[in-house]
Design a protein around this motif. Structure first.
Motif, PDB file in Angstrom:
ATOM      1  N   SER A  79      -2.422 -14.626   4.709  1.00 20.27           N
ATOM      2  CA  SER A  79      -2.688 -15.187   6.003  1.00 20.27           C
ATOM      3  C   SER A  79      -1.660 -14.700   6.979  1.00 20.27           C
ATOM      4  O   SER A  79      -0.507 -14.384   6.647  1.00 20.27           O
ATOM      5  CB  SER A  79      -2.589 -16.909   5.840  1.00 20.27           C
ATOM      6  N   TRP A 107      -9.970 -17.740  10.871  1.00 23.95           N
ATOM      7  CA  TRP A 107      -9.959 -19.295  10.751  1.00 23.95           C
ATOM      8  C   TRP A 107      -9.425 -20.089  11.725  1.00 23.95           C
ATOM      9  O   TRP A 107      -8.706 -19.776  12.541  1.00 23.95           O
ATOM     10  CB  TRP A 107      -8.904 -19.526   9.283  1.00 23.95           C
ATOM     11  N   HIS A 109      -7.936 -22.700  12.902  1.00 25.24           N
ATOM     12  CA  HIS A 109      -6.685 -23.379  12.325  1.00 25.24           C
ATOM     13  C   HIS A 109      -6.489 -24.676  13.156  1.00 25.24           C
ATOM     14  O   HIS A 109      -5.694 -25.788  12.751  1.00 25.24           O
ATOM     15  CB  HIS A 109      -5.519 -22.590  12.168  1.00 25.24           C
ATOM     16  N   HIS A 123      -7.054 -19.865  16.459  1.00 29.39           N
ATOM     17  CA  HIS A 123      -7.373 -19.222  15.099  1.00 29.39           C
ATOM     18  C   HIS A 123      -6.419 -18.492  14.514  1.00 29.39           C
ATOM     19  O   HIS A 123      -5.214 -18.061  15.091  1.00 29.39           O
ATOM     20  CB  HIS A 123      -8.462 -18.294  15.363  1.00 29.39           C
ATOM     21  N   TRP A 245     -14.622 -18.872   9.553  1.00 28.51           N
ATOM     22  CA  TRP A 245     -14.198 -20.239   8.755  1.00 28.51           C
ATOM     23  C   TRP A 245     -13.971 -21.074   9.748  1.00 28.51           C
ATOM     24  O   TRP A 245     -12.637 -21.117  10.041  1.00 28.51           O
ATOM     25  CB  TRP A 245     -13.383 -19.869   7.722  1.00 28.51           C
ATOM     26  N   LEU A 278      -9.441 -24.568   2.668  1.00 28.08           N
ATOM     27  CA  LEU A 278      -9.304 -23.309   3.020  1.00 28.08           C
ATOM     28  C   LEU A 278      -9.126 -22.384   1.627  1.00 28.08           C
ATOM     29  O   LEU A 278      -9.707 -21.565   1.340  1.00 28.08           O
ATOM     30  CB  LEU A 278      -8.170 -22.838   3.855  1.00 28.08           C
TER      31      LEU A 278
END
Ligand SMILES: C[S@@+](CC[C@H](N)C(=O)[O-])C[C@H]1O[C@@H](n2cnc3c(N)ncnc32)[C@H](O)[C@@H]1O
Length: 360
Positions: A79, A107, A109, A123, A245, A278
């Motif tokens: 990440s 992602w 977030h 993201h 995602w 996740l």
């Protein structure tokens, strides 16, 4: 190393612990790394403010040690946010070889807008590398079809082959052969040619066969443009993982904070947990039950908790004392059947054991 419990939580500097694992011939199928992003935030539990080159050297050294622990089909997932992503990508290309770069996942977030910033940052990224891309490709799992995906298959013409969804019968002409350009004879007698710059996806003989088998849809009244039916009954395996995602699939940082707060009020101050959804998606793609999952920056223990619920073995390394206050407490709660995060999705009922040690 004795691996007599499902999970091992180890307090120590990951560099030393990873070397120790290598000396003991430990091999892992999936490593997830969530290092401090070095964006100079003031955090309760760890420092997030190094010189950029020092930070890059540390993460690169960690990635090299992790690479050597990976099985041939193994993968590293890391990440990172916008600040260091591009610098890190170049370093990791050096560690794994560019041919083993798998993808960059985006992602979502955060779903709310950060109005104080110039741009609201919604993201983060997950960089994915394989020890050996060919082996990883053979080993990785697809995703379980979602109800939304299944709902796309319908049967408006009562086709005996069951529900279907349609895709275009034309493709870009760039790589086409001559046999993909022809006048297509429709059942109602029309002769159709592909639009300019496009070709038919099927050659004339295959198109004719598909029409006679009822595999081409010409619209409700038979007078529309042809589309190819894709039957649910013929869909192979699950869904190929995609790279975007969204929060409604894998949740947000705010959701993760709410979850760990529900496990224990003391965990509320941990600012950067990842949502279990996740991590579950990563583990589900990269591993099979019984495989070992490694997290060398364990934080609040999310990877260990999810691996436990998904019946994977796991090793979690964390330098801070919160490994005892957060991770050990969280895993105890998981063993007792904690029902937050992915518990409902995985039908988690509790059970299993883990060990907690301190690396000298
Ligand atoms: C961003 S947090 C990880 C959050 C985690 N993914 C979660 O869901 O809670 C990074 C963690 O790495 C730990 N850390 C930093 N340097 C480390 C090192 N050299 N060895 C082990 N842990 C380290 C920090 O103490 C911090 O808890």
């Amino acid at each position: 190393m004795i691996f007599d419990k499902q999970g091992q939580l180890i307090q120590g500097d990951n560099n030393a612990v990873l070397r120790h694992l290598a000396e003991n011939d430990v091999k892992v199928a999936c490593a997830y790394l969530d290092p401090p992003y070095n964006n100079h935030d003031r955090l309760h539990h760890y420092r997030d403010s190094l010189d950029d080159d020092v930070w890059l050297d540390e993460i690169t050294a960690c990635a090299e040690l992790v690479r050597d622990l990976l099985e041939d089909h193994g993968s590293l997932w890391i990440s990172i946010d916008d600040g260091m992503m591009h610098y890190l990508k170049v370093r990791l290309d050096g560690v794994f070889g560019r041919q083993n770069f798998v993808t960059t996942i985006v992602w979502e977030h955060r779903t709310s807008r950060e109005n104080r910033a110039v741009f609201s940052n919604n993201h983060e990224y997950v960089l994915v590398y394989a020890r050996d891309l060919k082996q990883f490709k053979k080993y990785r799992n697809t995703l379980t079809p979602t109800p939304e995906w299944l709902a796309r298959f319908k049967n408006p013409d009562c086709d005996p082959k069951g529900p279907w969804q349609s895709v275009s019968a034309t493709a870009q002409g760039g790589h086409a052969t001559q046999s993909q350009y022809y006048g297509l004879e429709c059942p109602d007698g029309r002769i159709l040619h592909p639009p300019k710059g496009r070709c038919w996806t099927l050659t004339e003989s295959r198109m004719k066969a598909a029409i006679s088998e009822g595999r081409i849809y010409f619209g409700k009244n038979g007078g529309g443009v042809p589309r190819i039916k894709k039957y649910l009954s013929e869909a192979k395996g699950g869904l190929t993982p995609h790279t975007l995602w969204k929060a409604d699939e894998v949740r947000t940082t705010a959701d993760a904070k709410k979850h760990i707060l529900s496990v224990s009020q003391d965990m509320a101050v941990f600012e950067t947990p990842k949502p279990e959804e996740l991590i579950a998606r990563i583990i589900n793609i990269a591993t099979k039950p019984g495989d070992i999952v490694l997290d060398a920056y364990l934080g609040s223990g999310t990877t260990a908790a999810v691996a436990h619920k998904l019946d994977r073995r796991y090793i979690g390394i964390e330098i801070g004392d919160h490994i005892a206050t957060h991770c050990v407490e969280r895993l105890r709660s998981v063993c007792s059947g904690e029902q937050g995060g992915v518990s409902k999705l995985t039908n988690w009922r509790g059970g299993g054991e883990f060990a907690f040690t301190r690396h000298a």
